[in-house]
Write a protein that holds these residues in place. Structure first.
Motif, mmCIF file in Angstrom:
data_model
loop_
_atom_site.group_PDB
_atom_site.id
_atom_site.type_symbol
_atom_site.label_atom_id
_atom_site.label_comp_id
_atom_site.label_asym_id
_atom_site.label_seq_id
_atom_site.Cartn_x
_atom_site.Cartn_y
_atom_site.Cartn_z
ATOM 1 N N GLN A 113 -4.044 1.058 -12.010
ATOM 2 C CA GLN A 113 -3.610 1.090 -10.613
ATOM 3 C C GLN A 113 -4.239 -0.051 -9.826
ATOM 4 O O GLN A 113 -3.591 -0.684 -8.996
ATOM 5 C CB GLN A 113 -3.976 2.425 -9.966
ATOM 6 C CG GLN A 113 -3.247 3.611 -10.546
ATOM 7 C CD GLN A 113 -3.834 4.931 -10.075
ATOM 8 O OE1 GLN A 113 -5.009 5.002 -9.732
ATOM 9 N NE2 GLN A 113 -3.017 5.967 -10.078
ATOM 10 N N ASN A 114 -5.497 -0.313 -10.108
ATOM 11 C CA ASN A 114 -6.215 -1.388 -9.439
ATOM 12 C C ASN A 114 -5.584 -2.741 -9.763
ATOM 13 O O ASN A 114 -5.364 -3.562 -8.873
ATOM 14 C CB ASN A 114 -7.680 -1.351 -9.876
ATOM 15 C CG ASN A 114 -8.570 -2.104 -8.943
ATOM 16 O OD1 ASN A 114 -8.124 -2.945 -8.194
ATOM 17 N ND2 ASN A 114 -9.852 -1.804 -9.005
ATOM 18 N N TRP A 150 -11.432 1.815 -3.639
ATOM 19 C CA TRP A 150 -11.035 1.055 -4.826
ATOM 20 C C TRP A 150 -11.698 1.622 -6.079
ATOM 21 O O TRP A 150 -11.133 1.594 -7.162
ATOM 22 C CB TRP A 150 -11.419 -0.414 -4.662
ATOM 23 C CG TRP A 150 -10.537 -1.162 -3.718
ATOM 24 C CD1 TRP A 150 -10.746 -1.346 -2.392
ATOM 25 C CD2 TRP A 150 -9.303 -1.799 -4.028
ATOM 26 N NE1 TRP A 150 -9.717 -2.070 -1.854
ATOM 27 C CE2 TRP A 150 -8.826 -2.368 -2.833
ATOM 28 C CE3 TRP A 150 -8.576 -1.965 -5.193
ATOM 29 C CZ2 TRP A 150 -7.627 -3.091 -2.777
ATOM 30 C CZ3 TRP A 150 -7.384 -2.682 -5.131
ATOM 31 C CH2 TRP A 150 -6.932 -3.223 -3.936
ATOM 32 N N CYS A 166 0.824 -1.218 0.000
ATOM 33 C CA CYS A 166 0.000 0.000 0.000
ATOM 34 C C CYS A 166 0.852 1.260 0.000
ATOM 35 O O CYS A 166 0.564 2.221 -0.715
ATOM 36 C CB CYS A 166 -0.940 0.008 1.198
ATOM 37 S SG CYS A 166 -2.262 -1.193 1.057
ATOM 38 N N GLU A 204 -12.347 4.707 -6.825
ATOM 39 C CA GLU A 204 -11.740 5.963 -7.260
ATOM 40 C C GLU A 204 -10.423 5.762 -8.009
ATOM 41 O O GLU A 204 -9.905 6.688 -8.611
ATOM 42 C CB GLU A 204 -11.489 6.875 -6.057
ATOM 43 C CG GLU A 204 -12.759 7.375 -5.411
ATOM 44 C CD GLU A 204 -12.475 8.231 -4.193
ATOM 45 O OE1 GLU A 204 -11.304 8.575 -3.945
ATOM 46 O OE2 GLU A 204 -13.435 8.553 -3.484
ATOM 47 N N MET A 205 -9.872 4.555 -7.995
ATOM 48 C CA MET A 205 -8.598 4.290 -8.662
ATOM 49 C C MET A 205 -8.820 3.998 -10.145
ATOM 50 O O MET A 205 -9.872 3.500 -10.538
ATOM 51 C CB MET A 205 -7.890 3.097 -8.021
ATOM 52 C CG MET A 205 -7.291 3.411 -6.696
ATOM 53 S SD MET A 205 -6.157 2.155 -6.130
ATOM 54 C CE MET A 205 -7.255 0.832 -5.728
ATOM 55 N N GLU A 206 -7.795 4.273 -10.927
ATOM 56 C CA GLU A 206 -7.810 3.914 -12.348
ATOM 57 C C GLU A 206 -7.660 2.404 -12.472
ATOM 58 O O GLU A 206 -7.210 1.717 -11.557
ATOM 59 C CB GLU A 206 -6.653 4.621 -13.066
ATOM 60 C CG GLU A 206 -6.708 6.127 -12.977
ATOM 61 C CD GLU A 206 -7.852 6.719 -13.786
ATOM 62 O OE1 GLU A 206 -8.229 6.128 -14.816
ATOM 63 O OE2 GLU A 206 -8.371 7.761 -13.375
ATOM 64 N N ALA A 219 0.008 2.092 -3.850
ATOM 65 C CA ALA A 219 -1.351 2.651 -3.828
ATOM 66 C C ALA A 219 -1.297 4.163 -4.057
ATOM 67 O O ALA A 219 -0.441 4.842 -3.505
ATOM 68 C CB ALA A 219 -2.025 2.356 -2.498
ATOM 69 N N PRO A 220 -2.209 4.689 -4.872
ATOM 70 C CA PRO A 220 -2.234 6.140 -5.087
ATOM 71 C C PRO A 220 -2.739 6.864 -3.846
ATOM 72 O O PRO A 220 -3.644 6.388 -3.154
ATOM 73 C CB PRO A 220 -3.193 6.312 -6.264
ATOM 74 C CG PRO A 220 -4.041 5.099 -6.243
ATOM 75 C CD PRO A 220 -3.200 3.993 -5.678
ATOM 76 N N ALA A 254 -6.602 8.453 -4.097
ATOM 77 C CA ALA A 254 -7.779 7.580 -4.120
ATOM 78 C C ALA A 254 -8.082 7.071 -2.717
ATOM 79 O O ALA A 254 -7.238 6.460 -2.072
ATOM 80 C CB ALA A 254 -7.548 6.414 -5.064
#
Length: 106
Positions: free
Chosen positions: A96-97, A89, A78, A91-93, A82-83, A86
């Motif tokens: 990224q996910n 989950w 993380c 809200e992530m692209e 992890a961004p 976000a």
């Protein structure tokens, strides 16, 4: 007496020169480096496989001997991948996910 004052003056000038030489040493300071889970790595090397994680159906948390290694690995993943922007989950692209999910499976 003049010779003793001369000796004191030379020692003071020496101290000033040595302290000025040490000022540049902060540029070569070493940091902590990247985080790594050494317990998990050594466990995988010794057993030749992944540790077993048990989540009983009646509980919502991990149980067992290997949960500390698993939690430490989750924290490292993380922090590194992890961004920050976000919060969930959703809200992530997509890329990224998938990156996080691939890291979690390994």
């Amino acid at each position: 007496m003049a010779s003793t004052q001369g000796d004191g003056a030379s020692s003071n000038s020496m101290a000033a020169t040595s302290s000025s030489q040490n000022q540049g040493s902060t540029s070569t300071r070493r940091g902590r480096g990247r985080a790594k889970n050494n317990k998990l790595r050594s466990y995988a090397e010794l057993t030749g496989g992944k540790p077993t994680i048990v989540i009983p159906p009646d509980l919502t948390q991990l149980v067992g001997h290997n949960l500390h290694m698993f939690k430490a690995e989750l924290g490292i993943i993380c922090r590194c991948y992890a961004p920050i922007a976000a919060a969930t989950w959703k809200e992530m692209e997509d890329f990224q996910n998938t990156t996080l999910r691939v890291r979690l499976e390994v």
